[in-house]
Design an enzyme around this catalytic site. Structure first.
Site, PDB file in Angstrom:
ATOM      1  N   PRO A  88       0.828  -1.269  -0.055  1.00  0.00           N
ATOM      2  CA  PRO A  88       0.016  -0.004   0.019  1.00  0.00           C
ATOM      3  C   PRO A  88       0.846   1.199  -0.181  1.00  0.00           C
ATOM      4  CG  PRO A  88      -0.313  -1.149   2.045  1.00  0.00           C
ATOM      5  CD  PRO A  88       0.705  -1.858   1.245  1.00  0.00           C
ATOM      6  N   GLU A 115       2.216  -7.001   8.199  1.00  0.00           N
ATOM      7  CA  GLU A 115       2.693  -5.679   7.972  1.00  0.00           C
ATOM      8  C   GLU A 115       3.608  -5.317   7.193  1.00  0.00           C
ATOM      9  OE1 GLU A 115      -0.340  -5.353  10.055  1.00  0.00           O
ATOM     10  OE2 GLU A 115       0.557  -3.281   9.464  1.00  0.00           O
ATOM     11  N   ARG A 158      -1.877  -9.261 -20.958  1.00  0.00           N
ATOM     12  CA  ARG A 158      -2.504  -8.980 -22.248  1.00  0.00           C
ATOM     13  C   ARG A 158      -2.032  -8.120 -23.264  1.00  0.00           C
ATOM     14  NH1 ARG A 158      -5.035  -4.280 -22.126  1.00  0.00           N
ATOM     15  NH2 ARG A 158      -6.941  -4.692 -23.434  1.00  0.00           N
ATOM     16  N   ASP A 173      -8.037   0.663 -25.604  1.00  0.00           N
ATOM     17  CA  ASP A 173      -8.679   0.458 -24.164  1.00  0.00           C
ATOM     18  C   ASP A 173      -8.939   1.983 -23.510  1.00  0.00           C
ATOM     19  OD1 ASP A 173      -8.065  -2.317 -24.231  1.00  0.00           O
ATOM     20  OD2 ASP A 173      -6.134  -2.233 -23.065  1.00  0.00           O
TER      21      ASP A 173
END
Ligand SMILES: Nc1ccccc1-c1cnco1
Length: 243
Positions: A88, A115, A158, A173
């Site tokens: 994160p 963590e 992809r 896209d």
């Protein structure tokens, strides 16, 4: 491209062998190896984490185990990988990141849980000249990096030549031209009293292209004004500005 994933939940990565990605592997476009981090523990409890120095909640993943695992997996192939650590606290993973990584010959994903992984694992790898990317897939809290790896591997694979049936779709896209894609329609012409926009059935390709561009600009302005603001000057033509 070779992809290695090190995780304490190898089963979580099973979806990578399904559908489009499964076909890419079967076609030999991608080699995927998923490794169980616990294979590099030496204690009866196969401990992969420990309490954080300085106290605080949660557990931190142990550097010794990760160091041995990374050394062993790195040695499995002569190609030097980009090492990717989902966290994160990482820089944002974007379509541009996916396009950058699609050019790599090897990616090695290190899935942290709890963590996170003792910082010295990353510092040691960088100290040995290995490229390490600490990346986030969004501002929310997951339990571990595995879900992020599923997302990132799909976004990268992809883009590899031969993976998508129609390469044009990668160009069209969302994000590839900096805008969100507009609405899409298929048969029937009317469904529950809702009709397909007339212009899409007109056969007038210039008008269709204009309509689609206007809907993309409209949707981007409504939902992601940040993307619109980030577009380079040259990206919007006169007709766009009139919109
Ligand atoms: N929240 C997390 C916890 C562990 C490993 C990755 C993440 C993550 C990655 N991108 C957003 O969150």
């Amino acid at each position: 491209m070779r992809i290695d994933v090190i995780t304490i939940f190898p089963g979580y990565l099973a979806p990578l062998r399904e559908a489009l990605l499964g076909r890419a592997i079967a076609a030999g476009l991608v080699d995927l190896d998923v490794h169980d981090l616990r294979d590099w523990t030496h204690d009866v409890h196969q401990a992969v984490d420990d309490a954080p120095y300085g106290g605080g909640p949660g557990m931190v993943m142990r550097p010794q185990v990760w160091g041995e695992a990374l050394d062993a997996v790195l040695a499995r192939d002569a190609r030097t990988p980009r090492i990717v650590v989902p966290t994160p606290a990482g820089r944002p993973f974007t379509q541009a990141t996916a396009q950058e990584w699609a050019g790599a010959e090897r990616l090695l994903f290190a899935c942290g849980r709890y963590e996170g992984i003792d910082q010295r694992v990353v510092d040691d790898a960088r100290g040995r000249g290995l490229p390490v990317d600490e990346v986030s897939i969004g501002d929310y809290v997951l339990v571990g990096g595995e879900a992020a790896v599923l997302v990132m591997v799909e976004a990268v694979v992809r883009l590899l030549p031969g993976v998508l049936g129609n390469p044009a779709s990668a160009e069209q896209d969302s994000f590839s031209d900096g805008l969100l894609e507009g609405p899409a329609y298929t048969r029937p012409e009317t469904w529950r009293g809702l009709a397909v926009p007339e212009v899409l059935r007109s056969g007038n390709h210039a008008a269709i292209a204009r309509w689609r561009r206007d809907r993309a600009l409209e949707r981007t302005a409504q939902r992601r004004p940040d993307l619109l603001a980030a577009l380079p000057e040259r990206a919007l033509d006169k007709a766009d500005r009139a919109f």
